[in-house]
Design a protein around this motif. Structure first.
Motif, mmCIF file in Angstrom:
data_model
loop_
_atom_site.group_PDB
_atom_site.id
_atom_site.type_symbol
_atom_site.label_atom_id
_atom_site.label_comp_id
_atom_site.label_asym_id
_atom_site.label_seq_id
_atom_site.Cartn_x
_atom_site.Cartn_y
_atom_site.Cartn_z
ATOM 1 N N ILE A 35 0.835 -0.994 0.065
ATOM 2 C CA ILE A 35 0.049 0.081 -0.061
ATOM 3 C C ILE A 35 0.782 1.182 -0.025
ATOM 4 O O ILE A 35 1.874 1.533 0.838
ATOM 5 C CB ILE A 35 -1.036 0.280 1.118
ATOM 6 N N PRO A 36 0.689 1.970 -1.123
ATOM 7 C CA PRO A 36 1.705 3.318 -0.997
ATOM 8 C C PRO A 36 1.424 4.045 -0.010
ATOM 9 O O PRO A 36 0.131 4.341 0.270
ATOM 10 C CB PRO A 36 1.438 3.915 -2.466
ATOM 11 N N PHE A 37 2.323 4.892 0.635
ATOM 12 C CA PHE A 37 2.018 5.735 1.775
ATOM 13 C C PHE A 37 1.091 6.916 1.047
ATOM 14 O O PHE A 37 0.297 7.569 1.722
ATOM 15 C CB PHE A 37 3.267 6.286 2.273
ATOM 16 N N GLN A 38 1.633 7.439 -0.038
ATOM 17 C CA GLN A 38 0.862 8.434 -0.788
ATOM 18 C C GLN A 38 -0.662 8.243 -0.755
ATOM 19 O O GLN A 38 -1.517 9.047 -0.684
ATOM 20 C CB GLN A 38 1.502 8.665 -2.238
ATOM 21 N N LEU A 39 -0.935 7.042 -0.789
ATOM 22 C CA LEU A 39 -2.561 6.710 -0.948
ATOM 23 C C LEU A 39 -3.288 7.056 0.614
ATOM 24 O O LEU A 39 -4.342 7.379 0.455
ATOM 25 C CB LEU A 39 -2.773 5.129 -1.337
ATOM 26 N N LEU A 40 -2.599 7.077 1.593
ATOM 27 C CA LEU A 40 -2.868 7.444 2.930
ATOM 28 C C LEU A 40 -2.793 8.800 3.219
ATOM 29 O O LEU A 40 -3.294 9.220 4.469
ATOM 30 C CB LEU A 40 -2.324 6.539 3.717
ATOM 31 N N MET A 41 -2.040 9.509 2.486
ATOM 32 C CA MET A 41 -1.751 10.870 3.106
ATOM 33 C C MET A 41 -3.008 11.887 3.466
ATOM 34 O O MET A 41 -3.027 12.500 4.235
ATOM 35 C CB MET A 41 -0.937 11.455 2.007
ATOM 36 N N ILE A 42 -3.973 11.692 2.611
ATOM 37 C CA ILE A 42 -5.038 12.793 2.600
ATOM 38 C C ILE A 42 -5.883 12.241 4.053
ATOM 39 O O ILE A 42 -6.201 13.204 4.634
ATOM 40 C CB ILE A 42 -5.766 12.766 1.330
ATOM 41 N N PRO A 43 -6.366 10.936 3.898
ATOM 42 C CA PRO A 43 -6.919 10.696 5.340
ATOM 43 C C PRO A 43 -6.321 10.891 6.691
ATOM 44 O O PRO A 43 -6.825 11.334 7.611
ATOM 45 C CB PRO A 43 -7.230 9.417 5.168
ATOM 46 N N LEU A 44 -4.848 10.693 6.403
ATOM 47 C CA LEU A 44 -4.016 10.920 7.521
ATOM 48 C C LEU A 44 -3.831 12.408 7.873
ATOM 49 O O LEU A 44 -3.806 12.549 9.305
ATOM 50 C CB LEU A 44 -2.620 10.242 7.458
ATOM 51 N N TYR A 45 -3.745 13.065 6.992
ATOM 52 C CA TYR A 45 -3.723 14.685 7.282
ATOM 53 C C TYR A 45 -4.915 15.028 7.912
ATOM 54 O O TYR A 45 -5.079 15.958 8.827
ATOM 55 C CB TYR A 45 -3.368 15.439 6.003
ATOM 56 N N VAL A 46 -6.177 14.648 7.199
ATOM 57 C CA VAL A 46 -7.317 15.033 7.940
ATOM 58 C C VAL A 46 -7.498 14.566 9.150
ATOM 59 O O VAL A 46 -7.875 15.316 10.301
ATOM 60 C CB VAL A 46 -8.350 14.560 6.970
ATOM 61 N N MET A 47 -6.999 13.529 9.717
ATOM 62 C CA MET A 47 -7.253 12.753 10.925
ATOM 63 C C MET A 47 -6.412 13.452 12.009
ATOM 64 O O MET A 47 -6.638 13.841 13.122
ATOM 65 C CB MET A 47 -7.045 11.316 11.081
ATOM 66 N N ILE A 48 -4.970 13.552 11.473
ATOM 67 C CA ILE A 48 -4.094 14.367 12.229
ATOM 68 C C ILE A 48 -4.242 15.531 12.498
ATOM 69 O O ILE A 48 -4.144 16.201 13.725
ATOM 70 C CB ILE A 48 -2.568 13.822 11.947
#
Length: 279
Positions: A116-129
């Protein structure tokens, strides 16, 4: 005999040429960071001593504060290493030594995370954090997405699988608990794995740009990689020697990683697994 000596000499010549080819870019980066006037020609690799100065380091330090950037990178990297080693050791030990239902399925999930590429998770991670946890412009916000590293879990698991089961059985018979087994028996025998994980983990967050760039807006909180990128985009053109100042920042960013490898590289070939078993 002569054929063996000839092949050994040829091997050392090839290895030496390869080492020089890999080291030359770093050498040129250091030399370029010390030049008063840029010399982009091949002769610039061997400059006149009168053209060498430390002014480029002073120039970039005046614009982006190298020490603050290094401190931010160190805190970010240190936090990631701490989480990676602690959780990697615990998870790797559980997957390799302990027997429990669902162990194989859990390890399959760990492997699945690798694709799973980290770039795929960046937007949800940014919103959450940033929005839900309110950790923007903080060290915790930078560290949390990298706090657990599946690669470290796999490395520790593979090393723990190599340990003789008789060591653990003997310690359990003596009444040792699992945490004591991990601390006193397993960890001393997988020291090369610890050093490997520390070095591999260090390189990632130390050079990480995209996530710290997203989560930090204050210049005082940004790691050196982000500060250097901002320097290149916005400030470099206004310096007397943009090329030299940029290379000076690159040297400051690369030097800790190179020093760490030089200090610990001799441990990567060591193996203490046989020390726990008398044969």
């Amino acid at each position: 005999m002569k054929r063996v000596l000839g092949s050994s000499a040829a091997m050392y010549v090839v290895l030496s040429l390869g080492a020089l080819a890999f080291l030359f870019p770093f050498y040129y980066m250091v030399i370029g960071s010390l030049q008063t006037t840029v010399d982009p020609s091949p002769s610039g690799a061997f400059p006149d001593p009168g053209n060498l100065t430390l002014d480029n380091y002073g120039a970039i330090n005046a614009r982006i504060d190298l020490l603050q950037g290094l401190a931010n990178s160190g805190i970010f990297t240190g936090g990631v290493i701490l989480g990676t080693v602690v959780f990697g050791v615990l998870a790797g030990y559980a997957l390799a030594v302990l027997h429990w239902r669902g162990r194989s399925a859990t390890f399959s999930l760990v492997l699945l995370v690798q694709v799973i590429p980290f770039q795929l998770l960046m937007i949800p991670l940014y919103v959450m954090i940033a929005r839900d946890y309110g950790l923007a412009d903080s060290y915790a916000g930078m560290i949390l997405p990298f706090f657990i590293n599946s690669t470290a879990v796999i490395i520790f698991r593979q090393y723990f699988l190599q340990l003789p089961k008789e060591l653990f059985d003997a310690a359990r018979i003596d009444g040792a608990g699992e945490l004591r087994l991990l601390w006193n028996v397993a960890l001393p025998l997988v020291r090369p794995a610890l050093l490997t994980v520390v070095l591999l983990t260090f390189i990632g967050p130390w050079n990480e740009f995209l996530w710290p760039f997203l989560i930090t807006k204050e210049a005082s909180m940004q790691p050196l990689a982000v500060s250097l990128a901002n320097f290149l985009s916005n400030i470099a053109a206004s310096t007397a020697n943009p090329f030299g100042a940029t290379l000076a920042g690159a040297v400051a960013l690369a030097a800790p990683a190179v020093a760490l490898f030089l200090v610990f590289q001799r441990y990567f070939t060591s193996n203490d697994l046989g020390s726990g078993v008398k044969g």
